[in-house]
Scaffold this motif. Sequence first.
Motif, short mmCIF file in Angstrom:
data_model
loop_
_atom_site.label_atom_id
_atom_site.label_comp_id
_atom_site.label_asym_id
_atom_site.label_seq_id
_atom_site.Cartn_x
_atom_site.Cartn_y
_atom_site.Cartn_z
N TYR A 55 -10.39 -2.55 -1.91
CA TYR A 55 -9.14 -3.26 -1.70
C TYR A 55 -8.03 -2.28 -1.30
CZ TYR A 55 -5.02 -6.11 -2.81
OH TYR A 55 -3.82 -6.77 -2.76
N ARG A 56 -7.95 -1.15 -2.00
CA ARG A 56 -6.95 -0.15 -1.65
C ARG A 56 -7.16 0.35 -0.22
NH1 ARG A 56 -4.21 2.99 -5.53
NH2 ARG A 56 -3.22 3.92 -3.69
N THR A 57 -8.41 0.55 0.17
CA THR A 57 -8.70 1.01 1.53
C THR A 57 -8.24 0.00 2.56
OG1 THR A 57 -10.62 2.27 0.74
CG2 THR A 57 -10.53 1.75 3.09
N LEU A 58 -8.51 -1.28 2.30
CA LEU A 58 -8.06 -2.33 3.22
C LEU A 58 -6.54 -2.38 3.31
CD1 LEU A 58 -10.54 -5.21 2.28
CD2 LEU A 58 -10.50 -3.90 4.42
N LEU A 59 -5.88 -2.25 2.17
CA LEU A 59 -4.42 -2.24 2.17
C LEU A 59 -3.87 -1.10 3.02
CD1 LEU A 59 -3.18 -2.99 -1.48
CD2 LEU A 59 -3.05 -4.48 0.51
N GLN A 70 -15.27 -0.25 -7.80
CA GLN A 70 -15.71 -0.27 -6.40
C GLN A 70 -14.92 -1.30 -5.61
OE1 GLN A 70 -19.91 -0.84 -5.92
NE2 GLN A 70 -19.84 -0.75 -3.69
N VAL A 71 -14.71 -2.47 -6.19
CA VAL A 71 -13.94 -3.51 -5.51
C VAL A 71 -12.49 -3.09 -5.35
CG1 VAL A 71 -13.12 -5.90 -5.68
CG2 VAL A 71 -15.48 -5.35 -6.29
N ALA A 83 0.83 -1.21 0.00
CA ALA A 83 0.00 0.00 0.00
C ALA A 83 0.86 1.26 0.00
CB ALA A 83 -0.92 0.00 1.21
N ARG A 84 1.93 1.27 0.80
CA ARG A 84 2.76 2.46 0.90
C ARG A 84 3.47 2.75 -0.43
NH1 ARG A 84 6.04 1.97 6.50
NH2 ARG A 84 6.81 4.00 5.76
N VAL A 85 3.83 1.70 -1.16
CA VAL A 85 4.47 1.87 -2.46
C VAL A 85 3.48 2.48 -3.45
CG1 VAL A 85 5.41 0.63 -4.45
CG2 VAL A 85 6.22 0.10 -2.14
#
Length: 304
Positions: free
Chosen positions: A268-272, A263-264, A172-174
């Motif tokens: 996913y990005r939010t969870l990461l 949306q998916v 996620a940070r990358v």
Amino acid sequence: MLGLHRTRLTPELLRAALTFGVTTVDTAPHYQRGTAHRQLVHTAGNLLDRFAVCTKIGYHHNTATGTSMHSLAPQQLRTAAATAGRSLHQPPAVLWLHNPERSLTGLPLQSAAERLTRAAEILTHAVERGWCHSWGIATWNPEQILPAVAATRGDWPRPGLIMARSGLLAPARVLTAAEHLAAHCQARLWGMSPFGGDTQDPVWREVDPRRFLTPGQECTRWQAALRLALAVPDRVERIAVGASTPSHLAELLTAPDLAVNTQVVTSYRTLLERRSAAETSSAACSAGARSGSPSGSANSGTKL
């Protein structure tokens, strides 16, 4: 864009790439144990002029030891920039400053900013001299470059392109740092390593990237994974991807036509990002406990 880091290059693969409309290849002089440029010129032959070749400077290969060392020393960068086109028999379409974080990490912030600015000046000069057509930054860890970029306060020759890891397996940070770096530099964003570096990684037996696409589309896992690398991070224009055979390349080329379930992907990005924030917080607490800071049990009276 055909990436040549691990690709077994053959004339058949290059001819197929041209047939399929793939006219850009990405390489580096230290790939293939320092023989990548020579192999490309020899294998492509008279086809080479039909490709736009992107290559990199930053790692310097020692033929005697067979090893590559990273350096942003101005003279080494200048020599590498000047000789890249000669070894390829054409000026590179893009000359990447390769993983500058390797030489910036650990430096005082202002020193890192000055070193990055000097490297940027050398690459800008390379464009002006006709040694390459454009330049950019290819980085494995863009978050390690951002502080130095911010410290320049915009007073530096900015790259026109950023290339960073993309796809479902990029941390996620990358992903976030790549977006911020491209925005800060006002640069276009390209992706690499869409399969996380290894299609045989066990994670691909557990995760089906097709679930991130809109339903009803027929495709393979690898087509889906490549399509998602154009969506994660945001605004990726093209991907450097290896292919072992013409049939493998043909399979991948249909990926951009697939539709992503935004949306998916957003979920996913939010969870990461939440997981990354939790890991960062946990690491900070652990460090505080080890150092005896107020967050540790010795001072707070709380058992951790």
